[in-house]
Design a protein around this motif. Sequence first.
Motif, PDB file in Angstrom:
ATOM      1  N   MET A   1      -5.905  43.670  34.346  1.00  7.64           N
ATOM      2  CA  MET A   1      -5.396  44.699  35.186  1.00  7.64           C
ATOM      3  C   MET A   1      -4.024  44.825  35.259  1.00  7.64           C
ATOM      4  N   LYS A   2      -3.601  45.592  34.618  1.00 11.52           N
ATOM      5  CA  LYS A   2      -1.903  46.085  34.634  1.00 11.52           C
ATOM      6  C   LYS A   2      -1.284  47.039  35.576  1.00 11.52           C
ATOM      7  N   ASN A   3      -0.312  47.332  35.357  1.00 13.06           N
ATOM      8  CA  ASN A   3       0.612  48.027  36.287  1.00 13.06           C
ATOM      9  C   ASN A   3      -0.139  49.529  36.605  1.00 13.06           C
ATOM     10  N   GLU A   5      -3.009  50.052  37.044  1.00 13.37           N
ATOM     11  CA  GLU A   5      -3.871  50.112  37.815  1.00 13.37           C
ATOM     12  C   GLU A   5      -3.497  50.191  39.362  1.00 13.37           C
ATOM     13  N   TYR A   6      -2.210  49.503  39.433  1.00 12.88           N
ATOM     14  CA  TYR A   6      -1.588  49.672  40.583  1.00 12.88           C
ATOM     15  C   TYR A   6      -1.331  51.429  40.947  1.00 12.88           C
ATOM     16  N   LYS A   7      -0.895  51.733  39.999  1.00 15.67           N
ATOM     17  CA  LYS A   7      -0.493  53.428  39.871  1.00 15.67           C
ATOM     18  C   LYS A   7      -1.706  53.876  40.258  1.00 15.67           C
TER      19      LYS A   7
END
Lengths: 392, 171
Positions: A1-3, A5-7
Amino acid sequence: MKNNEYKKYFDQVSPEQNLIEETKKKMLDEINKPLVCSSKNTRVSFIRYGILTACAAAAAVSVALVPKPANTHISDSDNCSGNNQVDRSFTTVTDLSATTIISSKKTSSPIKNPNYSENIENTCQTPVTPNNADSVNDTDTTVPVTEVPTQSITRTIETAVPQYTSAPSQTAYVPPQTRPQTDSIHTAPQCTVVVTAPAGYRPGASGGNQEGGPVNTPMVTQPCCLEQIYKIEKAEISGIETDIYVNVEYDYIAPLLKNTTDVSAEDAAQYFGDGYCPGNLSNMYPDFKMKMPEEYGLEDGMCMIFGEHTGLDEKNSKFAVVTLSKGYTNLKYAAFSYKPLLTVINGTQYSFTALSQYNDVYFCSFEKNGFYYDLCFKGFDLDQIIETLLSF
Amino acid sequence: MIGQPLKLESDIDQVISMYSDMIYRLASANVASKNDADDVYQDIFLKYIKCVKKGIKFESEEHRKAWLIRVTVNHCKSLNTSTWFKKTTELDENIYSGTFEFNDAKIDFSNALMHIPQKYRSVIHLFYYEQLSVEQISNILGTKQSTIRTQLVRARALLKEILKGTYFDEE
């Protein structure tokens, strides 16, 4: 899970359309308001005034449940002239051990109750003051409920022991013939805090630098047709204290003169407007309405200010409460609170408001399973309150 | 529209359409419940309109954006440090029941964010969502760049611990 996914997560977060529309409307309203001079910006907790006493006695809970249709709130009210859309008659809160719960089915449309206007008018014209226990009138407490044209449920948790009546009494609040002189008002003990005007603030006639000059806004000085409410027995000072206190934010606090039992809208406007803010309360709130604690039989009490000009959002259960307390030497304090305290327990949002901090009377409203509940608590024992709330 | 008083509904529409999501998301990252985010959202725009009305002029669109971010962050701080929030910490577990619900409910960033200090939430959000540089965040929040970097590192570490995994690139 990378950035991303936050977005992606926050991409899903957007304001609801009705919130946007409401905000737009408020912004437009704000634009259309004339400029006002700034006032001091200080907040004070009521605790500073020593309202909380040092007793940790367990609080009994009195619950008065109020039939209230959907999309309305206790703060909502029209003038006494009728045209009210809902029947908000309140049942009477009895003594500490009494708990009467009455609920009404949520309704989606205004209730057209032929008896309502008359009922309200009577209420308005005859401020109600509680009597002692000898003059109990149970009928009065139940009549409003029977008038609600919706299915009602009555449940008694404990044996209700009404100790007062809702009928007008000989000791009903009667406004004095004279009002305090302006000079006296301004020589009153100094207000400790003056704070910012609330949302919806409008400049008053008495301010120094507002635009537009005096505004002759009709003031409602007669007892308003708030709910037939809170006819609480003149309670003994319970001295209940808790840290988990209904700490309403006070955006205004100002002294009222001792022995000034009649605080009309005009008087309040003088106290608040001339003395402590560059406006005039009644001009800030064209639909300003006020009730004195005596009308509720309280040592101190509350009244409500409401209407679109308060900037308070009825739909979001925000309303202003004025608490008048005479718990202090030589002073009465008036405090505005703007936000009821919201908390969520098991997915239900509860809105707390202090009705009478001096008497430890609190108000809680919530919606559950399609029913609206308004409860009065005598004392703020959180455990007991939560237990009560969860019992619904 | 910059520097000019807002008079028309279209101006308001423009401001809202440009910054509505930004403010709401930033608020959501900083407060515990949707209701609070709604409140913050509305308060910010009202503050903005009052400011414009008072004659405060924004030099550029960036200036206005920075102002809105700063005010939003500060407003959330005020909300989170209010007496009411302080006094109801024991109800946290219930308060969280009012948080956002998402399609992908398993990713509970909201809860995770609420478990890290306020100062980290804003930085994380501005850096990873708004994709502002450290320098920009530093300017907006009035904090040293080194501090921002430190906060990012610490926030990542905390989130890593809470979410049990590496969720953010250290770029």
